[in-house]
Design a protein around this motif. Structure first.
Motif, PDB file in Angstrom:
ATOM      1  N   ASP A 151       0.840  -1.198   0.000  1.00  0.00           N
ATOM      2  CA  ASP A 151       0.000   0.000   0.000  1.00  0.00           C
ATOM      3  C   ASP A 151       0.882   1.258   0.000  1.00  0.00           C
ATOM      4  N   GLN A 152       0.217   2.393  -0.125  1.00  0.00           N
ATOM      5  CA  GLN A 152       0.925   3.663  -0.286  1.00  0.00           C
ATOM      6  C   GLN A 152       1.933   3.931   0.843  1.00  0.00           C
ATOM      7  N   ARG A 153       1.539   3.642   2.058  1.00  0.00           N
ATOM      8  CA  ARG A 153       2.453   3.909   3.185  1.00  0.00           C
ATOM      9  C   ARG A 153       3.652   2.979   3.161  1.00  0.00           C
ATOM     10  N   GLU A 154       3.400   1.734   2.842  1.00  0.00           N
ATOM     11  CA  GLU A 154       4.515   0.775   2.724  1.00  0.00           C
ATOM     12  C   GLU A 154       5.447   1.180   1.589  1.00  0.00           C
ATOM     13  N   LEU A 155       4.870   1.653   0.488  1.00  0.00           N
ATOM     14  CA  LEU A 155       5.698   2.052  -0.656  1.00  0.00           C
ATOM     15  C   LEU A 155       6.625   3.207  -0.293  1.00  0.00           C
ATOM     16  N   LYS A 156       6.126   4.125   0.547  1.00  0.00           N
ATOM     17  CA  LYS A 156       6.964   5.251   0.961  1.00  0.00           C
ATOM     18  C   LYS A 156       8.142   4.787   1.809  1.00  0.00           C
ATOM     19  N   VAL A 157       7.879   3.857   2.710  1.00  0.00           N
ATOM     20  CA  VAL A 157       8.961   3.324   3.558  1.00  0.00           C
ATOM     21  C   VAL A 157       9.968   2.548   2.693  1.00  0.00           C
ATOM     22  N   LEU A 158       9.435   1.700   1.814  1.00  0.00           N
ATOM     23  CA  LEU A 158      10.310   0.955   0.897  1.00  0.00           C
ATOM     24  C   LEU A 158      11.154   1.942   0.073  1.00  0.00           C
ATOM     25  N   GLY A 159      10.509   2.983  -0.443  1.00  0.00           N
ATOM     26  CA  GLY A 159      11.207   3.982  -1.263  1.00  0.00           C
ATOM     27  C   GLY A 159      12.330   4.673  -0.494  1.00  0.00           C
ATOM     28  N   MET A 160      12.071   5.020   0.765  1.00  0.00           N
ATOM     29  CA  MET A 160      13.118   5.649   1.587  1.00  0.00           C
ATOM     30  C   MET A 160      14.275   4.676   1.802  1.00  0.00           C
ATOM     31  N   GLY A 161      13.957   3.445   2.144  1.00  0.00           N
ATOM     32  CA  GLY A 161      15.003   2.447   2.379  1.00  0.00           C
ATOM     33  C   GLY A 161      15.833   2.213   1.130  1.00  0.00           C
ATOM     34  N   ALA A 162      15.144   2.097  -0.019  1.00  0.00           N
ATOM     35  CA  ALA A 162      15.850   1.828  -1.273  1.00  0.00           C
ATOM     36  C   ALA A 162      16.700   3.038  -1.682  1.00  0.00           C
ATOM     37  N   MET A 163      16.166   4.238  -1.490  1.00  0.00           N
ATOM     38  CA  MET A 163      16.919   5.444  -1.864  1.00  0.00           C
ATOM     39  C   MET A 163      18.194   5.571  -1.021  1.00  0.00           C
ATOM     40  N   LEU A 164      18.128   5.116   0.224  1.00  0.00           N
ATOM     41  CA  LEU A 164      19.262   5.290   1.138  1.00  0.00           C
ATOM     42  C   LEU A 164      19.978   3.967   1.442  1.00  0.00           C
ATOM     43  N   HIS A 197      26.783  -0.019   8.811  1.00  0.00           N
ATOM     44  CA  HIS A 197      26.919   1.438   8.948  1.00  0.00           C
ATOM     45  C   HIS A 197      25.619   2.132   8.546  1.00  0.00           C
ATOM     46  N   GLY A 198      25.044   1.676   7.437  1.00  0.00           N
ATOM     47  CA  GLY A 198      23.813   2.292   6.934  1.00  0.00           C
ATOM     48  C   GLY A 198      22.683   2.172   7.954  1.00  0.00           C
ATOM     49  N   PHE A 199      22.586   1.007   8.555  1.00  0.00           N
ATOM     50  CA  PHE A 199      21.546   0.781   9.565  1.00  0.00           C
ATOM     51  C   PHE A 199      21.753   1.732  10.749  1.00  0.00           C
ATOM     52  N   GLU A 200      23.005   1.832  11.205  1.00  0.00           N
ATOM     53  CA  GLU A 200      23.310   2.699  12.353  1.00  0.00           C
ATOM     54  C   GLU A 200      22.997   4.164  12.049  1.00  0.00           C
ATOM     55  N   ILE A 201      23.307   4.578  10.835  1.00  0.00           N
ATOM     56  CA  ILE A 201      23.031   5.976  10.451  1.00  0.00           C
ATOM     57  C   ILE A 201      21.516   6.218  10.404  1.00  0.00           C
ATOM     58  N   LEU A 202      20.812   5.331   9.733  1.00  0.00           N
ATOM     59  CA  LEU A 202      19.389   5.593   9.469  1.00  0.00           C
ATOM     60  C   LEU A 202      18.518   5.427  10.707  1.00  0.00           C
ATOM     61  N   ARG A 203      18.929   4.542  11.610  1.00  0.00           N
ATOM     62  CA  ARG A 203      18.040   4.326  12.754  1.00  0.00           C
ATOM     63  C   ARG A 203      18.087   5.487  13.752  1.00  0.00           C
ATOM     64  N   GLN A 204      19.052   6.396  13.549  1.00  0.00           N
ATOM     65  CA  GLN A 204      19.103   7.574  14.416  1.00  0.00           C
ATOM     66  C   GLN A 204      18.025   8.604  14.064  1.00  0.00           C
ATOM     67  N   HIS A 205      17.472   8.463  12.865  1.00  0.00           N
ATOM     68  CA  HIS A 205      16.428   9.421  12.465  1.00  0.00           C
ATOM     69  C   HIS A 205      15.115   9.015  13.123  1.00  0.00           C
ATOM     70  N   ARG A 206      14.684   9.842  14.058  1.00  0.00           N
ATOM     71  CA  ARG A 206      13.427   9.525  14.755  1.00  0.00           C
ATOM     72  C   ARG A 206      12.232   9.537  13.808  1.00  0.00           C
ATOM     73  N   ASP A 207      12.360  10.388  12.747  1.00  0.00           N
ATOM     74  CA  ASP A 207      11.217  10.532  11.836  1.00  0.00           C
ATOM     75  C   ASP A 207      11.235   9.501  10.705  1.00  0.00           C
ATOM     76  N   LEU A 208      12.150   8.525  10.793  1.00  0.00           N
ATOM     77  CA  LEU A 208      12.206   7.513   9.735  1.00  0.00           C
ATOM     78  C   LEU A 208      11.728   6.170  10.279  1.00  0.00           C
ATOM     79  N   ASP A 209      10.832   5.537   9.525  1.00  0.00           N
ATOM     80  CA  ASP A 209      10.349   4.203   9.892  1.00  0.00           C
ATOM     81  C   ASP A 209      11.537   3.239   9.957  1.00  0.00           C
ATOM     82  N   ILE A 210      11.623   2.465  11.020  1.00  0.00           N
ATOM     83  CA  ILE A 210      12.778   1.580  11.239  1.00  0.00           C
ATOM     84  C   ILE A 210      12.919   0.552  10.115  1.00  0.00           C
ATOM     85  N   ARG A 211      11.812   0.251   9.425  1.00  0.00           N
ATOM     86  CA  ARG A 211      11.903  -0.724   8.323  1.00  0.00           C
ATOM     87  C   ARG A 211      12.781  -0.202   7.189  1.00  0.00           C
ATOM     88  N   ALA A 212      12.839   1.113   7.037  1.00  0.00           N
ATOM     89  CA  ALA A 212      13.713   1.694   6.002  1.00  0.00           C
ATOM     90  C   ALA A 212      15.181   1.456   6.371  1.00  0.00           C
TER      91      ALA A 212
END
Ligand SMILES: [Fe+2]
Length: 369
Positions: A151-164, A197-212
Protein backbone atom coordinates in the motif's frame (compact mmCIF):
# COMPACT_ATOMS: atom_id res chain seq x y z
CA UNK A 1 15.93 4.48 -33.66
CA UNK A 2 18.50 1.93 -32.60
CA UNK A 3 20.73 1.40 -29.61
CA UNK A 4 24.20 0.95 -31.03
CA UNK A 5 27.53 0.21 -29.30
CA UNK A 6 29.65 3.33 -29.63
CA UNK A 7 32.38 1.62 -31.67
CA UNK A 8 29.82 0.73 -34.36
CA UNK A 9 28.28 4.20 -34.81
CA UNK A 10 29.05 5.64 -38.22
CA UNK A 11 30.15 9.30 -38.29
CA UNK A 12 27.21 11.41 -39.48
CA UNK A 13 24.61 9.32 -37.65
CA UNK A 14 22.01 11.38 -35.81
CA UNK A 15 21.75 11.11 -32.04
CA UNK A 16 18.30 9.69 -31.23
CA UNK A 17 18.24 10.39 -27.51
CA UNK A 18 19.97 13.04 -25.42
CA UNK A 19 23.12 12.12 -23.53
CA UNK A 20 23.81 13.12 -19.95
CA UNK A 21 27.02 13.57 -18.03
CA UNK A 22 26.42 13.36 -14.29
CA UNK A 23 23.52 15.80 -13.88
CA UNK A 24 24.08 17.85 -17.02
CA UNK A 25 22.77 17.42 -20.54
CA UNK A 26 25.83 16.78 -22.67
CA UNK A 27 24.33 16.42 -26.17
CA UNK A 28 20.74 16.93 -27.25
CA UNK A 29 19.03 14.46 -29.53
CA UNK A 30 19.04 15.42 -33.21
CA UNK A 31 22.70 16.39 -33.28
CA UNK A 32 24.90 14.83 -35.96
CA UNK A 33 27.72 12.74 -34.51
CA UNK A 34 31.06 13.68 -36.04
CA UNK A 35 34.15 11.51 -35.73
CA UNK A 36 35.55 13.94 -33.16
CA UNK A 37 32.37 13.82 -31.04
CA UNK A 38 32.35 10.03 -31.15
CA UNK A 39 35.96 9.95 -29.94
CA UNK A 40 35.09 12.34 -27.13
CA UNK A 41 32.09 10.22 -26.07
CA UNK A 42 34.33 7.15 -25.90
CA UNK A 43 36.81 9.06 -23.72
CA UNK A 44 33.96 10.03 -21.39
CA UNK A 45 33.02 6.38 -21.00
CA UNK A 46 29.82 6.08 -23.06
CA UNK A 47 29.34 2.52 -24.27
CA UNK A 48 26.26 2.81 -26.49
CA UNK A 49 23.99 5.52 -27.86
CA UNK A 50 20.60 5.71 -29.57
CA UNK A 51 20.98 6.77 -33.20
CA UNK A 52 18.61 7.29 -36.08
CA UNK A 53 19.29 7.62 -39.79
CA UNK A 54 19.47 11.22 -41.05
CA UNK A 55 16.25 10.75 -43.09
CA UNK A 56 14.42 8.85 -40.32
CA UNK A 57 11.73 10.93 -38.63
CA UNK A 58 11.68 11.45 -34.87
CA UNK A 59 10.88 8.09 -33.37
CA UNK A 60 8.21 7.43 -30.80
CA UNK A 61 9.04 8.61 -27.34
CA UNK A 62 10.80 5.76 -25.53
CA UNK A 63 8.87 5.05 -22.35
CA UNK A 64 10.82 5.48 -19.16
CA UNK A 65 10.18 4.97 -15.49
CA UNK A 66 11.26 8.47 -14.45
CA UNK A 67 11.50 11.87 -16.07
CA UNK A 68 14.94 13.41 -16.33
CA UNK A 69 13.84 16.23 -14.01
CA UNK A 70 12.83 13.80 -11.26
CA UNK A 71 16.07 11.90 -11.65
CA UNK A 72 18.02 15.13 -11.34
CA UNK A 73 16.17 16.36 -8.26
CA UNK A 74 16.26 13.01 -6.52
CA UNK A 75 19.96 12.49 -7.10
CA UNK A 76 20.56 16.03 -5.83
CA UNK A 77 18.62 15.24 -2.62
CA UNK A 78 20.73 12.11 -2.01
CA UNK A 79 23.91 14.03 -2.84
CA UNK A 80 23.12 16.77 -0.32
CA UNK A 81 22.23 14.25 2.39
CA UNK A 82 25.40 12.20 1.82
CA UNK A 83 27.72 15.20 1.62
CA UNK A 84 26.41 16.68 4.87
CA UNK A 85 26.67 13.31 6.57
CA UNK A 86 30.30 12.99 5.46
CA UNK A 87 31.19 16.38 6.88
CA UNK A 88 29.47 15.62 10.13
CA UNK A 89 26.76 18.29 9.66
CA UNK A 90 23.18 17.87 10.84
CA UNK A 91 21.21 15.97 8.21
CA UNK A 92 17.63 16.52 7.17
CA UNK A 93 15.63 13.70 5.60
CA UNK A 94 12.81 15.91 4.35
CA UNK A 95 14.31 16.66 0.89
CA UNK A 96 14.98 12.93 0.44
CA UNK A 97 11.41 12.14 1.49
CA UNK A 98 10.10 14.72 -0.99
CA UNK A 99 12.20 13.11 -3.74
CA UNK A 100 10.90 9.65 -2.83
CA UNK A 101 7.33 10.94 -3.03
CA UNK A 102 8.01 12.37 -6.46
CA UNK A 103 9.57 9.11 -7.65
CA UNK A 104 6.62 7.19 -6.24
CA UNK A 105 4.10 9.49 -7.97
CA UNK A 106 5.83 9.07 -11.32
CA UNK A 107 6.22 5.31 -11.08
CA UNK A 108 2.54 5.06 -10.07
CA UNK A 109 1.53 7.26 -13.00
CA UNK A 110 3.68 5.23 -15.41
CA UNK A 111 2.60 2.01 -13.71
CA UNK A 112 1.77 0.42 -17.02
CA UNK A 113 5.22 1.14 -18.37
CA UNK A 114 7.55 -1.80 -18.38
CA UNK A 115 10.95 -0.92 -17.05
CA UNK A 116 13.17 0.46 -19.78
CA UNK A 117 16.84 1.40 -19.86
CA UNK A 118 17.30 4.74 -18.17
CA UNK A 119 18.77 7.80 -19.80
CA UNK A 120 22.16 7.20 -21.32
CA UNK A 121 24.60 8.74 -18.96
CA UNK A 122 28.33 8.66 -18.32
CA UNK A 123 29.19 8.48 -14.65
CA UNK A 124 32.57 9.91 -13.85
CA UNK A 125 33.27 8.48 -10.44
CA UNK A 126 32.11 6.27 -7.62
CA UNK A 127 30.38 9.17 -5.85
CA UNK A 128 28.26 10.06 -8.87
CA UNK A 129 27.46 6.39 -9.37
CA UNK A 130 26.14 6.16 -5.81
CA UNK A 131 23.66 9.03 -6.32
CA UNK A 132 22.27 7.81 -9.63
CA UNK A 133 22.27 4.17 -8.59
CA UNK A 134 20.27 5.13 -5.47
CA UNK A 135 17.57 6.84 -7.53
CA UNK A 136 17.27 3.96 -10.00
CA UNK A 137 17.16 1.36 -7.21
CA UNK A 138 14.46 3.43 -5.51
CA UNK A 139 12.34 3.61 -8.68
CA UNK A 140 12.80 -0.09 -9.49
CA UNK A 141 12.07 -1.21 -5.91
CA UNK A 142 8.92 0.92 -5.83
CA UNK A 143 7.83 -0.56 -9.18
CA UNK A 144 8.29 -4.07 -7.77
CA UNK A 145 6.54 -2.99 -4.56
CA UNK A 146 3.51 -1.68 -6.45
CA UNK A 147 3.15 -4.95 -8.32
CA UNK A 148 3.64 -6.94 -5.11
CA UNK A 149 0.55 -5.28 -3.66
CA UNK A 150 2.16 -2.91 -1.13
CA UNK A 151 0.00 0.00 0.00
CA UNK A 152 0.92 3.66 -0.29
CA UNK A 153 2.45 3.91 3.18
CA UNK A 154 4.52 0.77 2.72
CA UNK A 155 5.70 2.05 -0.66
CA UNK A 156 6.96 5.25 0.96
CA UNK A 157 8.96 3.32 3.56
CA UNK A 158 10.31 0.96 0.90
CA UNK A 159 11.21 3.98 -1.26
CA UNK A 160 13.12 5.65 1.59
CA UNK A 161 15.00 2.45 2.38
CA UNK A 162 15.85 1.83 -1.27
CA UNK A 163 16.92 5.44 -1.86
CA UNK A 164 19.26 5.29 1.14
CA UNK A 165 20.25 1.60 0.97
CA UNK A 166 23.95 2.29 0.33
CA UNK A 167 24.31 5.34 2.57
CA UNK A 168 26.68 3.40 4.85
CA UNK A 169 29.28 3.68 2.08
CA UNK A 170 30.13 7.14 3.46
CA UNK A 171 32.04 5.27 6.17
CA UNK A 172 33.94 3.02 3.75
CA UNK A 173 37.39 4.44 2.85
CA UNK A 174 37.63 5.89 -0.68
CA UNK A 175 40.64 3.67 -1.39
CA UNK A 176 38.42 0.60 -0.99
CA UNK A 177 35.42 2.08 -2.82
CA UNK A 178 37.53 3.15 -5.78
CA UNK A 179 39.83 0.17 -6.01
CA UNK A 180 39.91 -1.17 -9.56
CA UNK A 181 41.28 -4.68 -8.98
CA UNK A 182 39.96 -7.48 -6.81
CA UNK A 183 39.46 -6.71 -3.12
CA UNK A 184 41.55 -8.45 -0.47
CA UNK A 185 39.57 -10.37 2.18
CA UNK A 186 40.09 -7.45 4.62
CA UNK A 187 38.94 -4.89 2.06
CA UNK A 188 35.90 -6.98 1.25
CA UNK A 189 35.04 -7.10 4.93
CA UNK A 190 35.38 -3.31 5.16
CA UNK A 191 33.15 -2.92 2.10
CA UNK A 192 30.52 -5.28 3.50
CA UNK A 193 30.24 -3.18 6.64
CA UNK A 194 28.38 -0.52 4.63
CA UNK A 195 25.21 -2.44 5.46
CA UNK A 196 25.70 -2.16 9.23
CA UNK A 197 26.92 1.44 8.95
CA UNK A 198 23.81 2.29 6.93
CA UNK A 199 21.55 0.78 9.57
CA UNK A 200 23.31 2.70 12.35
CA UNK A 201 23.03 5.98 10.45
CA UNK A 202 19.39 5.59 9.47
CA UNK A 203 18.04 4.33 12.75
CA UNK A 204 19.10 7.57 14.42
CA UNK A 205 16.43 9.42 12.46
CA UNK A 206 13.43 9.52 14.75
CA UNK A 207 11.22 10.53 11.84
CA UNK A 208 12.21 7.51 9.74
CA UNK A 209 10.35 4.20 9.89
CA UNK A 210 12.78 1.58 11.24
CA UNK A 211 11.90 -0.72 8.32
CA UNK A 212 13.71 1.69 6.00
CA UNK A 213 16.87 1.31 8.12
CA UNK A 214 16.47 -2.46 7.80
CA UNK A 215 16.54 -2.16 4.01
CA UNK A 216 20.05 -0.71 4.32
CA UNK A 217 20.95 -3.40 6.84
CA UNK A 218 19.57 -6.36 4.85
CA UNK A 219 19.85 -5.54 1.14
CA UNK A 220 22.84 -7.91 0.73
CA UNK A 221 21.20 -10.79 2.61
CA UNK A 222 20.31 -13.65 0.26
CA UNK A 223 17.29 -15.97 0.30
CA UNK A 224 19.50 -19.07 0.78
CA UNK A 225 21.43 -17.54 3.67
CA UNK A 226 24.57 -16.85 1.65
CA UNK A 227 24.46 -13.07 2.08
CA UNK A 228 25.73 -10.64 4.71
CA UNK A 229 26.08 -9.21 7.32
CA UNK A 230 23.95 -11.63 9.40
CA UNK A 231 23.39 -14.51 6.95
CA UNK A 232 19.63 -14.21 7.32
CA UNK A 233 17.58 -16.44 5.05
CA UNK A 234 14.10 -16.73 3.55
CA UNK A 235 11.42 -14.71 5.30
CA UNK A 236 13.81 -13.73 8.08
CA UNK A 237 14.86 -11.09 5.54
CA UNK A 238 12.42 -8.20 5.55
CA UNK A 239 10.21 -8.15 2.49
CA UNK A 240 11.32 -4.61 1.59
CA UNK A 241 14.96 -5.74 1.62
CA UNK A 242 14.11 -8.73 -0.61
CA UNK A 243 12.57 -6.33 -3.14
CA UNK A 244 15.49 -3.90 -2.94
CA UNK A 245 18.03 -6.74 -3.33
CA UNK A 246 16.70 -7.60 -6.79
CA UNK A 247 16.49 -3.95 -7.87
CA UNK A 248 20.04 -3.34 -6.58
CA UNK A 249 21.62 -6.30 -8.38
CA UNK A 250 19.81 -5.56 -11.65
CA UNK A 251 20.90 -1.93 -11.63
CA UNK A 252 24.49 -2.74 -10.64
CA UNK A 253 24.79 -5.29 -13.47
CA UNK A 254 23.35 -2.99 -16.12
CA UNK A 255 25.61 -0.12 -15.04
CA UNK A 256 29.09 0.37 -16.33
CA UNK A 257 31.61 -0.03 -13.50
CA UNK A 258 35.32 0.80 -13.25
CA UNK A 259 36.11 -2.93 -13.13
CA UNK A 260 33.74 -4.17 -15.89
CA UNK A 261 31.48 -2.96 -18.72
CA UNK A 262 27.69 -2.77 -18.32
CA UNK A 263 25.80 -6.00 -18.93
CA UNK A 264 23.06 -5.90 -21.58
CA UNK A 265 19.59 -5.98 -20.02
CA UNK A 266 18.76 -9.53 -21.18
CA UNK A 267 21.84 -10.94 -19.43
CA UNK A 268 21.02 -9.15 -16.19
CA UNK A 269 17.40 -10.36 -16.44
CA UNK A 270 18.68 -13.93 -16.95
CA UNK A 271 20.98 -13.57 -13.95
CA UNK A 272 18.09 -12.51 -11.71
CA UNK A 273 15.93 -15.31 -13.15
CA UNK A 274 18.58 -17.93 -12.35
CA UNK A 275 18.81 -16.63 -8.79
CA UNK A 276 15.12 -17.27 -8.04
CA UNK A 277 14.75 -19.31 -4.88
CA UNK A 278 18.51 -19.20 -4.26
CA UNK A 279 19.85 -15.67 -4.04
CA UNK A 280 16.44 -14.05 -4.42
CA UNK A 281 12.86 -14.51 -3.25
CA UNK A 282 11.14 -16.41 -6.08
CA UNK A 283 7.97 -14.29 -5.70
CA UNK A 284 9.98 -11.09 -6.16
CA UNK A 285 11.72 -12.57 -9.20
CA UNK A 286 8.33 -13.46 -10.72
CA UNK A 287 7.18 -9.87 -10.29
CA UNK A 288 10.46 -8.62 -11.74
CA UNK A 289 10.25 -10.84 -14.84
CA UNK A 290 6.70 -9.66 -15.46
CA UNK A 291 7.78 -5.98 -15.47
CA UNK A 292 11.29 -5.75 -16.86
CA UNK A 293 12.14 -5.71 -20.55
CA UNK A 294 15.10 -7.95 -21.42
CA UNK A 295 15.25 -6.29 -24.87
CA UNK A 296 14.69 -2.54 -24.50
CA UNK A 297 13.29 -0.46 -27.34
CA UNK A 298 16.00 0.07 -29.93
CA UNK A 299 17.64 -3.34 -29.51
CA UNK A 300 18.40 -5.27 -32.68
CA UNK A 301 17.42 -8.91 -32.11
CA UNK A 302 17.41 -12.22 -33.92
CA UNK A 303 14.14 -14.18 -34.21
CA UNK A 304 13.80 -17.96 -34.22
CA UNK A 305 12.98 -17.66 -37.95
CA UNK A 306 16.51 -16.40 -38.52
CA UNK A 307 15.26 -12.89 -39.32
CA UNK A 308 16.73 -9.80 -37.76
CA UNK A 309 14.31 -7.35 -36.13
CA UNK A 310 14.35 -4.08 -34.22
CA UNK A 311 12.39 -3.71 -30.95
CA UNK A 312 10.06 -0.74 -31.49
CA UNK A 313 7.51 -1.00 -28.62
CA UNK A 314 7.10 -2.95 -25.44
CA UNK A 315 4.04 -5.02 -24.56
CA UNK A 316 3.00 -4.24 -21.03
CA UNK A 317 1.70 -7.74 -20.42
CA UNK A 318 4.73 -9.55 -21.82
CA UNK A 319 7.98 -7.58 -21.66
CA UNK A 320 9.90 -10.43 -23.36
CA UNK A 321 7.48 -10.30 -26.33
CA UNK A 322 7.70 -6.77 -27.71
CA UNK A 323 6.53 -5.38 -31.04
CA UNK A 324 9.42 -5.60 -33.47
CA UNK A 325 10.08 -4.33 -36.96
CA UNK A 326 11.56 -7.03 -39.15
CA UNK A 327 14.75 -5.45 -40.33
CA UNK A 328 15.58 -4.99 -43.95
CA UNK A 329 17.74 -1.95 -43.39
CA UNK A 330 14.84 0.50 -43.85
CA UNK A 331 12.55 2.19 -41.38
CA UNK A 332 9.39 1.23 -43.32
CA UNK A 333 9.80 -2.53 -42.73
CA UNK A 334 6.79 -4.54 -41.49
CA UNK A 335 5.91 -4.56 -37.78
CA UNK A 336 5.36 -7.84 -35.97
CA UNK A 337 3.71 -8.11 -32.55
CA UNK A 338 5.34 -11.06 -30.78
CA UNK A 339 2.51 -11.07 -28.23
CA UNK A 340 0.14 -11.95 -31.07
CA UNK A 341 2.50 -14.07 -33.17
CA UNK A 342 3.37 -16.59 -30.50
CA UNK A 343 5.09 -18.91 -32.96
CA UNK A 344 7.88 -16.39 -33.27
CA UNK A 345 10.23 -15.39 -30.49
CA UNK A 346 13.47 -13.59 -29.81
CA UNK A 347 16.48 -15.86 -29.49
CA UNK A 348 18.99 -13.15 -28.66
CA UNK A 349 20.39 -9.77 -29.57
CA UNK A 350 22.35 -9.17 -32.74
CA UNK A 351 25.67 -7.41 -32.77
CA UNK A 352 26.07 -4.59 -35.31
CA UNK A 353 27.91 -6.71 -37.89
CA UNK A 354 24.92 -9.04 -38.03
CA UNK A 355 26.35 -11.89 -35.99
CA UNK A 356 24.43 -13.12 -32.94
CA UNK A 357 26.08 -12.03 -29.73
CA UNK A 358 28.45 -14.57 -28.21
CA UNK A 359 28.12 -15.91 -24.66
CA UNK A 360 28.50 -13.37 -21.93
CA UNK A 361 31.92 -13.14 -20.39
CA UNK A 362 31.46 -10.44 -17.76
CA UNK A 363 33.42 -10.64 -14.57
CA UNK A 364 31.65 -12.23 -11.60
CA UNK A 365 28.71 -9.93 -10.93
CA UNK A 366 28.70 -10.46 -7.19
CA UNK A 367 32.29 -9.27 -7.11
CA UNK A 368 31.34 -5.95 -5.52
CA UNK A 369 28.77 -5.13 -2.86
FE1 LIG B 1 24.99 -2.19 -1.08
Amino acid sequence: MQLVPLGAVRPGAVLGRSLYLDERTLLRDGISLSERLLRRLAELGFEAVYVREPDEPDGEEIPDLLSEETRRQASLAVRTYVNRLKRGYAVDLRPVAAAVNQVLDEVLANGSVVLQLGAIRAIRDEQEYLFHHSVRVCATSVLLGIHSGLDQRELKVLGMGAMLHDVGKVQVPQAVLRKQGALTPEERQTMEQHTTHGFEILRQHRDLDIRAAHVAYQHHERWDGSGYPRRLSGEEIHRFARLTAVADVFDALTSQRPYRPAWPAHEAVAFVHEGAGQAFDADVVRTFLARVAPYPVGTLVQLNTGETALVVRLNEKAPARPVVRVWNGRAQAAELDLFVHLEQRIVGPVTPNGMPEGPASPEGPASRP
